[in-house]
Design a protein around this motif. Sequence first.
Motif, PDB file in Angstrom:
ATOM      1  N   LEU A 236      20.695  28.800  36.501  1.00 57.28           N
ATOM      2  CA  LEU A 236      21.337  30.123  36.490  1.00 57.28           C
ATOM      3  C   LEU A 236      22.060  30.363  35.174  1.00 57.28           C
ATOM      4  N   LEU A 237      22.741  29.332  34.671  1.00 55.55           N
ATOM      5  CA  LEU A 237      23.380  29.433  33.361  1.00 55.55           C
ATOM      6  C   LEU A 237      22.347  29.786  32.294  1.00 55.55           C
ATOM      7  N   THR A 238      21.202  29.115  32.336  1.00 58.97           N
ATOM      8  CA  THR A 238      20.147  29.376  31.366  1.00 58.97           C
ATOM      9  C   THR A 238      19.657  30.817  31.449  1.00 58.97           C
ATOM     10  N   GLY A 239      19.482  31.313  32.676  1.00 59.85           N
ATOM     11  CA  GLY A 239      19.036  32.689  32.844  1.00 59.85           C
ATOM     12  C   GLY A 239      20.043  33.700  32.321  1.00 59.85           C
ATOM     13  N   LEU A 240      21.332  33.490  32.614  1.00 61.40           N
ATOM     14  CA  LEU A 240      22.366  34.412  32.142  1.00 61.40           C
ATOM     15  C   LEU A 240      22.477  34.372  30.616  1.00 61.40           C
ATOM     16  N   ASN A 241      22.340  33.187  30.048  1.00 59.45           N
ATOM     17  CA  ASN A 241      22.363  33.102  28.595  1.00 59.45           C
ATOM     18  C   ASN A 241      21.122  33.743  27.987  1.00 59.45           C
ATOM     19  N   GLY A 242      19.983  33.650  28.694  1.00 60.28           N
ATOM     20  CA  GLY A 242      18.784  34.328  28.228  1.00 60.28           C
ATOM     21  C   GLY A 242      18.993  35.836  28.144  1.00 60.28           C
ATOM     22  N   VAL A 243      19.723  36.384  29.111  1.00 61.19           N
ATOM     23  CA  VAL A 243      20.012  37.823  29.076  1.00 61.19           C
ATOM     24  C   VAL A 243      20.828  38.162  27.834  1.00 61.19           C
ATOM     25  N   ILE A 244      21.882  37.403  27.561  1.00 66.74           N
ATOM     26  CA  ILE A 244      22.727  37.724  26.415  1.00 66.74           C
ATOM     27  C   ILE A 244      21.997  37.471  25.098  1.00 66.74           C
ATOM     28  N   THR A 245      20.976  36.605  25.130  1.00 64.38           N
ATOM     29  CA  THR A 245      20.186  36.354  23.926  1.00 64.38           C
ATOM     30  C   THR A 245      19.441  37.602  23.473  1.00 64.38           C
ATOM     31  N   LEU A 246      19.221  38.546  24.390  1.00 62.17           N
ATOM     32  CA  LEU A 246      18.546  39.799  24.030  1.00 62.17           C
ATOM     33  C   LEU A 246      19.312  40.568  22.959  1.00 62.17           C
ATOM     34  N   GLN A 247      20.590  40.246  22.747  1.00 57.85           N
ATOM     35  CA  GLN A 247      21.354  40.949  21.718  1.00 57.85           C
ATOM     36  C   GLN A 247      20.759  40.733  20.331  1.00 57.85           C
ATOM     37  N   PHE A 248      20.103  39.575  20.098  1.00 57.95           N
ATOM     38  CA  PHE A 248      19.497  39.328  18.793  1.00 57.95           C
ATOM     39  C   PHE A 248      18.295  40.238  18.581  1.00 57.95           C
ATOM     40  N   VAL A 249      17.536  40.468  19.638  1.00 60.03           N
ATOM     41  CA  VAL A 249      16.420  41.407  19.540  1.00 60.03           C
ATOM     42  C   VAL A 249      16.959  42.827  19.373  1.00 60.03           C
ATOM     43  N   MET A 250      18.070  43.114  20.022  1.00 62.06           N
ATOM     44  CA  MET A 250      18.686  44.434  19.898  1.00 62.06           C
ATOM     45  C   MET A 250      19.055  44.734  18.447  1.00 62.06           C
ATOM     46  N   ILE A 251      19.697  43.765  17.777  1.00 59.53           N
ATOM     47  CA  ILE A 251      20.180  44.010  16.417  1.00 59.53           C
ATOM     48  C   ILE A 251      19.042  43.964  15.400  1.00 59.53           C
ATOM     49  N   GLU A 252      17.969  43.209  15.700  1.00 57.84           N
ATOM     50  CA  GLU A 252      16.877  43.062  14.734  1.00 57.84           C
ATOM     51  C   GLU A 252      15.722  44.034  14.966  1.00 57.84           C
TER      52      GLU A 252
END
Length: 416
Positions: A236-252
């Motif tokens: 679950l931690l991995t999944g939640l961190n995967g969601v926040i990782t989308l911020q890098f795609v957002m900025i790039e």
Amino acid sequence: MTATDPAADPAVSLPPARHRLARLLPEDPVLRRLSAITLVNTLGNGLGMTLAVVYFTRVMGFGVGTVGLVLTVAGACGVAAGVPAGRLSDRYGPKRVLVVLLAGQAVCAAAYVLVHDLVVFALLACLVAVADRGGSAVRGALFAEVLPVDGRVAGRAYLRSVTNVGLAVGTLGAAAVLQLDTRGAYLTALLVDAASFGVIAVLYGLLVPATPRAAGHAERAASGPNPALRDRTFLLLTGLNGVITLQFVMIEVGLPLWVVRDTAAPRWMVAGGLLVNTALVIVLQVRATRGTEQPRAAALVFRRGALLVAASCLVVGLAAGLPGWAAALLVAGGVACQALGEVYSQAGAWALSYDLAKEDAHGAYQGVFNTGMSGALMLGPALMTSVVIAHGLAGWALLAALFAAAGFGMTALVRR
């Protein structure tokens, strides 16, 4: 020599410029070595990341759609590499596995300059992605072994700042190559990138200590199911961190498309936004790790970062339809907000990825953790283009809600 003698104080004996530099360097000698290795690595990455697609299309002659498909398949191979690479690092030691992966990446990256066949190009791209994403997982396990327990998160934060410095300088070098726009310049830059992997493989082997492994550790690591895949809390931690990782795609990806297509902000805001993000991460990432010593505190830091990233989505989304100056102000504010959220969310995630893992299986746990991040980075561009950008402010609001949910979900998970 008395204590009041200036020569007794190394800081006083240094010239002012060297004294300031010494204050910027970490005290831990292992972290200093890792910093030097990271700088060499990211200088090469800054060249390769910026120029690779241009080289594949302009010099190798492959179509844009073909290159996109090959890189997507390669990205999927990279996602699949994290878990087995982590297990191998538990079995054989992260230093040994990382050196092998880097050596393989150096050979495959250098082979790009010899390739004109599409099948061979695709095979090399997949091998490079496997080595890159597998190496990322193994590095996380290596840091857990060679850095002190109470300095892991701060150490990773420092290395992240060094990473941004290296990428920025490497990108400037890539800009010069793009300006020259000759086959020789592209080949030289890609060979420099490939050589950097070989150099750091040697540096890891020579400079980073190999930690002694307990008797029977290798056998335990190789036998039985992967403990991280059976740990529901960590998944679950991995999944939640995967969601926040989308911020890098957002900025790039998301931000550049939004600024150019849907706002009246000047187009240079795209490059300016990335520079602001890079600068803020360099300056603030280490400070953001303060207060992450305990899991609940780390979860709160993660939530703070997630909410800041969510707020940045709404600010950027409101820029559409406004005059150029107003849109530029909102985009700049959104980028700054995202950068603050990035440093907090990353600090909290790193701390939790170590705190919630079994101490004798960091390779397995970091492999799973990095696989979640790799999956998000692979799927993110499609999400940004087909959902966020396509639906305007509503799409940005949906993305903001997703980030906020990840933040509150993390505190709820750790509270359990």
